[in-house]
Design a protein around this motif. Structure first.
Motif, PDB file in Angstrom:
ATOM      1  N   ILE A   1      10.072   1.539   2.188  1.00  0.00           N
ATOM      2  CA  ILE A   1      10.557   1.471   3.570  1.00  0.00           C
ATOM      3  C   ILE A   1       9.393   1.182   4.511  1.00  0.00           C
ATOM      4  CG2 ILE A   1      11.556   2.815   5.463  1.00  0.00           C
ATOM      5  CD1 ILE A   1      13.142   4.359   3.269  1.00  0.00           C
ATOM      6  N   LEU A   2       8.297   1.923   4.362  1.00  0.00           N
ATOM      7  CA  LEU A   2       7.137   1.719   5.235  1.00  0.00           C
ATOM      8  C   LEU A   2       6.496   0.356   5.029  1.00  0.00           C
ATOM      9  CD1 LEU A   2       5.604   5.298   5.111  1.00  0.00           C
ATOM     10  CD2 LEU A   2       6.803   4.219   7.029  1.00  0.00           C
ATOM     11  N   ASP A   3       6.441  -0.105   3.770  1.00  0.00           N
ATOM     12  CA  ASP A   3       5.912  -1.455   3.529  1.00  0.00           C
ATOM     13  C   ASP A   3       6.807  -2.492   4.206  1.00  0.00           C
ATOM     14  OD1 ASP A   3       3.605  -0.803   2.099  1.00  0.00           O
ATOM     15  OD2 ASP A   3       4.665  -0.800   0.168  1.00  0.00           O
TER      16      ASP A   3
ATOM     17  N   PRO B   1       0.797  -1.232   0.000  1.00  0.00           N
ATOM     18  CA  PRO B   1       0.000   0.000   0.000  1.00  0.00           C
ATOM     19  C   PRO B   1       0.831   1.284   0.000  1.00  0.00           C
ATOM     20  CG  PRO B   1      -0.129  -1.103   2.132  1.00  0.00           C
ATOM     21  CD  PRO B   1       0.569  -2.037   1.203  1.00  0.00           C
ATOM     22  N   PHE B   2       1.923   1.309   0.750  1.00  0.00           N
ATOM     23  CA  PHE B   2       2.710   2.544   0.819  1.00  0.00           C
ATOM     24  C   PHE B   2       3.551   2.753  -0.434  1.00  0.00           C
ATOM     25  CE2 PHE B   2       1.624   1.735   5.222  1.00  0.00           C
ATOM     26  CZ  PHE B   2       1.088   2.965   5.553  1.00  0.00           C
TER      27      PHE B   2
ATOM     28  N   LEU C   1       5.280   9.879   4.411  1.00  0.00           N
ATOM     29  CA  LEU C   1       4.261   8.908   4.002  1.00  0.00           C
ATOM     30  C   LEU C   1       4.115   8.811   2.489  1.00  0.00           C
ATOM     31  CD1 LEU C   1       1.518   9.782   6.621  1.00  0.00           C
ATOM     32  CD2 LEU C   1       2.834   7.665   6.506  1.00  0.00           C
ATOM     33  N   TYR C   2       4.430   9.889   1.791  1.00  0.00           N
ATOM     34  CA  TYR C   2       4.185   9.948   0.361  1.00  0.00           C
ATOM     35  C   TYR C   2       5.385   9.526  -0.487  1.00  0.00           C
ATOM     36  CZ  TYR C   2       0.390  12.677   2.296  1.00  0.00           C
ATOM     37  OH  TYR C   2      -0.681  13.081   3.035  1.00  0.00           O
TER      38      TYR C   2
ATOM     39  N   SER D   1       3.346   5.973  -2.810  1.00  0.00           N
ATOM     40  CA  SER D   1       4.532   6.677  -3.314  1.00  0.00           C
ATOM     41  C   SER D   1       4.484   6.832  -4.832  1.00  0.00           C
ATOM     42  CB  SER D   1       5.812   5.933  -2.927  1.00  0.00           C
ATOM     43  OG  SER D   1       6.010   5.986  -1.543  1.00  0.00           O
ATOM     44  N   LEU D   2       4.046   5.784  -5.511  1.00  0.00           N
ATOM     45  CA  LEU D   2       3.933   5.849  -6.967  1.00  0.00           C
ATOM     46  C   LEU D   2       2.922   6.910  -7.379  1.00  0.00           C
ATOM     47  CD1 LEU D   2       4.719   4.697  -9.726  1.00  0.00           C
ATOM     48  CD2 LEU D   2       2.959   2.962  -9.426  1.00  0.00           C
TER      49      LEU D   2
END
Length: 172
Positions: free
Chosen positions: A156-158, A78-79, A150-151, A83-84
């Protein structure tokens, strides 16, 4: 002809909002500013969108449609998908909106709306756990002042999310 004019006006209004998002927090942007940026009357803005939130949602939806995010990626990464979405046209806007709660809420609404449009419709507990996980990571980043954007820090967040899930599973 009228529908082409309406589509052109909506595109201009969306571009005006993107321009303003790169300069001001979303919560501070007014319909009057959007109208002035587009060089139209406020009533023209209201003829196309109920309010600035509807314009933001339409703008984000347009941007999402222009990307090539696979429906399964919304569920598994999801993250990275977020980002994409935030590359290209949205880059300056999302950088400026990094801490704006109204903008973050709109991004989450877009994410959940898109998730509902896929074959991974959130009807079962695992799908709702995905929604919870995304919200939890966003809250964790914001409330603990993590250095992650977050954007832009999608992979990294995933990765952190997968690692946290593995830790939780090992404790159960």
């Amino acid at each position: 002809m009228a529908s082409q004019q309406a589509a052109r006006m909506e595109k201009n209004l969306q571009q005006a909002l993107l321009n303003l998002l790169a300069q001001y927090p979303f919560e501070k942007i007014t319909i009057q500013q959007i109208a002035e940026e587009t060089m139209v009357n406020r009533t023209t803005v209201y003829a196309h969108y109920e309010d600035k939130f509807a314009l933001l949602n339409a703008t984000l939806q347009t941007q999402f449609t222009a990307t090539e995010i696979a429906p399964e990626d919304l569920k598994t990464k999801p993250f990275t998908s977020l980002s994409l979405l935030c590359k290209g046209t949205l880059t300056q806007a999302v950088e400026r909106q990094r801490n704006d709660m109204a903008f973050q809420t709109a991004m989450m609404q877009l994410f959940f709306h898109q998730l509902k449009q896929t074959d991974v419709v959130p009807t079962g507990l695992p799908e709702y756990m995905l929604i919870w996980r995304v919200k939890a990571v966003m809250h964790w980043v914001r409330e603990t002042q993590q250095p992650y954007n977050l954007y832009t820090a999608g992979s990294i967040l995933d990765g952190l999310t997968v690692h946290a899930n593995e830790l939780l599973d090992s404790r159960l």
